[in-house]
Design an enzyme around this catalytic site. Structure first.
Site: not given
Length: 263
Positions: A74, A181
């Site tokens: 992440c 992302c």
């Protein structure tokens, strides 16, 4: 080999699937945090706290032998939590973060676009990456409003709308699109189809998996398939239903040695 992956939701799946493909004997602990997601809207201190809680919970499932690595698939959690995670777990347990693959995209030739969340798009972190690795290339930052949330929901209509929104803000002449992302990795095929043949997408999952195995070092392959364990904010859980909408999620579910092993 026991590897923990720590993220708020299913954005970790592409990295977890890459690790499973490279080392099908490795036990994976998918430590998600549905009670506090999305992390991107939280303060740095809150993100650090949630990442630490997720890693500690994963460590508690590893038994006496402990974890061999903690992976943070992440970008937001890597920016804010990596230093604190490393302070707690290293040098005994390596901690591997995720960086948007701007460098390989530039090496393949520009101009490029960087797709990321609104917060990451406007962050000093991304700006430094662009200044470091893409100073001589035209870079268009694209805030992909709602795309991570659409991927998390696995709603095809919302995904298509969010992808179309981002494509409309991406110049026609870009040769590379950085998926900044990890949620976006799960819809890479949809993104590629929407962009057209002129643009190539770049994701970080395979690189993060390779770096994880390098950091762990030479561990002989085991003689059994790895077990997949899922935690939901520290609680034993099943793989979220939304995960099964994506090939990476289905690969992990199929990796379970018995029908009840994914939990």
């Amino acid at each position: 080999m026991r590897i923990a992956l720590v993220d708020s939701g299913i954005g970790m799946l592409s990295t977890a699937a890459a690790l499973h493909a490279a080392r099908p004997d490795a036990d994976l602990v998918l430590s998600m945090d549905p009670d506090h997601m999305p992390w991107g809207a939280r303060t740095p201190a809150q993100i650090i706290g949630r990442a630490l809680a997720g890693a500690r919970a994963a460590g508690g499932t590893a038994g006496a032998d402990g974890l061999d690595a903690v992976v943070v698939p992440c970008n937001t959690a890597s920016v804010h939590g990596l230093a604190d995670l490393r302070a707690e777990f290293e040098p005994h347990i390596p901690v591997i973060g995720t960086v948007p693959p701007i460098k390989p995209a530039v090496a393949a030739g520009g101009p490029i676009a960087v797709w990321s969340t609104t917060a990451t798009t406007h962050s000093a972190y991304q700006r430094r990456l662009v200044e470091t690795f893409a100073a001589d290339v035209d870079v268009t930052p694209v805030a992909c409003v709602g795309l991570a949330e659409a991927v998390e929901s696995a709603d095809p209509r919302l995904i298509d709308e969010a992808v179309a929104y981002a494509v409309a803000r991406t110049p026609d002449d870009v040769r590379g699109v950085v998926l900044g992302c990890t949620h976006y990795d799960l819809v890479d095929e949809r993104v590629t189809a929407a962009l057209g043949p002129a643009a190539r997408t770049f994701t970080a999952a395979d690189a993060v998996a390779a770096q994880t195995l390098r950091r762990i070092g030479a561990v002989p392959p085991g003689d059994r398939r790895g077990r997949v364990t899922v935690l939901a904010s520290g609680r034993p859980a099943r793989l979220p239903a939304a995960a099964l909408a994506y090939p990476a999620g289905r690969a992990l579910a199929a990796a379970a040695p018995t029908s009840g092993a994914v939990r």
